[in-house]
Motif scaffolding. Sequence first.
Motif: not given
Length: 211
Positions: A102-119
């Motif tokens: 959530r901190a490194y891949q989500g919440g900024h840039g390409t993917l949202s926190d919701d995207d990361v949680m969906a994965m």
Amino acid sequence: MSRGLFITLEGGEGAGKSTQARLLAQAIALRGIPVTLTREPGGTAGAEAIRKLLLDPAQQWTPRTDALLFAAARGEHVAKLIEPALGDGEWVVCDRYIDSSRAYQGGHGTLSDDDVMAMHVIGSEGLMPDLTFLLEAESEAVQARLLARDGNDSDRIGGRDASYHVRVAERFREIAASDPTRFVRVDASGSVEEVHARIMQAMAARLGEGG
Ligand code: T5A
């Protein structure tokens, strides 16, 4: 048999997560509680193989592939190690988990926190920790620790610039603030023993030791 407790340690590079995860697992074992110490990315043979790919500086994964690889490694880890251990009543202490994604891949840039949680829902059936320690240390102290340990060597992600790590630290704080029941923020400055004592203080109630 009651299900084990799932504890994760999170924070930026060099905050002391691996050191504190090891000490916490030892302290739990000393109290006669069966415990598994593990880490991410990794923890099983397949997930460790994915870790090698993820941390290889020669690879240039797109942000989406990067996030999917972390989620795939986690899926293996949860299915083959974490979930079976918890089901057997063991406590699991894990050095990084979903909040790192959530901190490194989500919440900024390409993917949202919701995207990361969906994965995470697809990869690991959305398994969340019971308790998460967020280790926070001043960047000067962290730099000194990493320099003492690694010299100028660093992995692909750890090698990113200072502003990237500031953003990651900010994301961790936001994530912790959004779930204050699960998170315990720990001052990770000072000696290894001092930080361990802070964590054990926060563990007292879980260990049935009052406090
Ligand atoms: N990642 C990971 C993602 O992008 N998404 C994800 O979903 C996941 C799971 C993992 C990389 O992958 C990224 C994040 C990372 O960039 P890694 O090598 O596992 O790579 O990186 P870290 O988890 O950051 O591991 P580090 O070892 O760098 O940091 P730790 O674990 O926080 O620190 P630790 O305990 O190893 O300590 C570092 C050094 O400091 C000393 C230790 O002895 C060691 O030498 N130390 C202290 N020195 C003085 N005082 C203290 N209190 C000390 N505590 C530790």
